[in-house]
Design an enzyme around this catalytic site. Structure first.
Site, short mmCIF file in Angstrom:
data_model
loop_
_atom_site.label_atom_id
_atom_site.label_comp_id
_atom_site.label_asym_id
_atom_site.label_seq_id
_atom_site.Cartn_x
_atom_site.Cartn_y
_atom_site.Cartn_z
N ASP A 65 22.83 14.41 57.92
CA ASP A 65 21.91 13.28 57.70
C ASP A 65 20.82 13.34 58.77
O ASP A 65 19.79 14.00 58.60
CB ASP A 65 22.71 11.98 57.74
CG ASP A 65 21.90 10.76 57.35
OD1 ASP A 65 20.71 10.70 57.71
OD2 ASP A 65 22.43 9.85 56.70
N ASP B 288 30.95 20.86 56.78
CA ASP B 288 30.91 19.40 56.77
C ASP B 288 30.42 18.95 55.39
O ASP B 288 29.85 19.75 54.63
CB ASP B 288 29.99 18.86 57.88
CG ASP B 288 30.39 17.45 58.33
OD1 ASP B 288 31.22 16.81 57.64
OD2 ASP B 288 29.88 17.00 59.37
N ASP B 289 30.65 17.68 55.08
CA ASP B 289 30.22 17.20 53.76
C ASP B 289 28.70 17.07 53.67
O ASP B 289 28.12 17.37 52.65
CB ASP B 289 30.93 15.88 53.39
CG ASP B 289 30.86 14.81 54.48
OD1 ASP B 289 30.25 15.06 55.54
OD2 ASP B 289 31.43 13.72 54.26
O1 LIG Z 1 23.80 14.20 60.48
P1 LIG Z 1 24.47 12.95 60.98
O2 LIG Z 1 23.54 11.80 61.10
O3 LIG Z 1 25.27 13.18 62.22
O4 LIG Z 1 25.47 12.46 59.84
C1 LIG Z 1 26.36 13.35 59.20
C2 LIG Z 1 27.78 13.05 59.58
O5 LIG Z 1 28.08 11.67 59.24
C3 LIG Z 1 29.26 11.63 58.46
O6 LIG Z 1 30.40 11.56 59.28
P2 LIG Z 1 30.83 10.22 60.01
O7 LIG Z 1 30.40 10.31 61.45
O8 LIG Z 1 30.34 9.04 59.25
O9 LIG Z 1 32.40 10.23 60.04
P3 LIG Z 1 33.51 10.72 59.00
O10 LIG Z 1 33.23 12.15 58.68
O11 LIG Z 1 34.77 10.54 59.76
O12 LIG Z 1 33.39 9.84 57.79
C4 LIG Z 1 29.29 12.96 57.74
O13 LIG Z 1 30.61 13.31 57.38
C5 LIG Z 1 28.74 13.92 58.76
O14 LIG Z 1 29.74 14.43 59.61
O1 HPA Z 2 24.66 9.42 53.15
C1 HPA Z 2 25.75 9.30 53.74
N1 HPA Z 2 26.91 9.01 53.06
C2 HPA Z 2 28.11 8.90 53.68
N2 HPA Z 2 28.27 9.05 54.99
C3 HPA Z 2 27.18 9.35 55.72
N3 HPA Z 2 27.07 9.55 57.04
C4 HPA Z 2 25.78 9.79 57.31
N4 HPA Z 2 25.05 9.76 56.17
C5 HPA Z 2 25.90 9.48 55.15
MG LIG Z 3 31.66 13.40 59.27
#
Ligand SMILES: O=P(O)(O)OC[C@H]1O[C@H](OP(=O)(O)OP(=O)(O)O)[C@H](O)[C@@H]1O
Ligand code: HPA
Ligand SMILES: [Mg+2]
Length: 172
Positions: free
Chosen positions: A113, A109-110
């Site tokens: 958080d 994952d990227d």
């Molecule tokens: O540790 P957490 O609080 O769960 O946050 C982290 C997750 O939040 C973001 O995804 P998001 O749900 O925003 O969706 P996306 O990947 O589709 O942009 C990010 O890519 C992680 O998957």
């Molecule tokens: O810091 C952040 N950046 C983008 N997306 C996210 N989703 C949870 N935390 C983040």
């Molecule tokens: Mg995500």
């Protein structure tokens, strides 16, 4: 009239912006792969959509992994942990490669958080290796390998969410 139900977004709450360029992101993904290369080999990569798709492509290229699956997660309200929905789980072929528990599989994952997404995928595949490019303190304990830690009050702006724009000078 003031809206008393207004709930600031997770981004607004975080406050401290941390923009990441494509170049920086690619470099950080490569650095992550160097570490993962010491841990593998892995049978397959599982990208957590959507943010995990970009690092997963880079890691797969560097490690020569051609089996790539997704776990598709949607979060409707990022302020609480109960709002995650799994839209698609691991497919049967890939689950079998991981012996049902995820052993030898790499989840990418990227970032982590709050750790809500990480906790969810860990429950699905407890023996998989979980890697992210960035980690905030709350989610860090859930990750096996990451590259850069940022503070909890940082909001990371990924290159696919941003564009170049004019910035006013610091001293007007
Ligand atoms: O540790 P957490 O609080 O769960 O946050 C982290 C997750 O939040 C973001 O995804 P998001 O749900 O925003 O969706 P996306 O990947 O589709 O942009 C990010 O890519 C992680 O998957
Ligand atoms: O810091 C952040 N950046 C983008 N997306 C996210 N989703 C949870 N935390 C983040
Ligand atoms: Mg995500």
């Amino acid at each position: 009239m003031a809206d008393n139900n207004y709930e600031p977004s997770a981004e607004a709450k975080a406050g401290r912006p941390f923009p990441v360029s494509w170049d920086q992101f690619h470099r950080d993904c490569r650095a992550l792969t160097w570490r993962l290369n010491e841990v593998g080999p892995f049978h397959a990569i599982i990208a957590i959509t959507r943010g995990g798709l970009v690092p997963a492509a880079i890691v797969a290229r560097e490690l020569g992994i051609r089996i790539i699956d997704t776990v598709c997660v949607a979060s409707y309200d990022h302020t609480s942990q109960g709002d995650l929905q799994v839209l698609k789980g691991v497919c049967a072929d890939v689950a079998k490669l991981g012996g049902g528990t995820g052993k030898g599989l790499l989840i990418v994952d990227d970032l982590v958080d709050t750790g809500a997404t990480g906790r969810l995928v860990r429950q699905m595949l407890p023996d998989a290796h979980f890697a992210t490019v960035y980690a905030k303190p709350k989610g860090k304990p859930l990750v096996d390998t990451f590259i850069t830690e940022v503070s909890q009050d940082t909001w990371i702006h990924f290159p696919w969410d941003t564009a170049l724009s004019f910035q006013p000078p610091i001293r007007p």
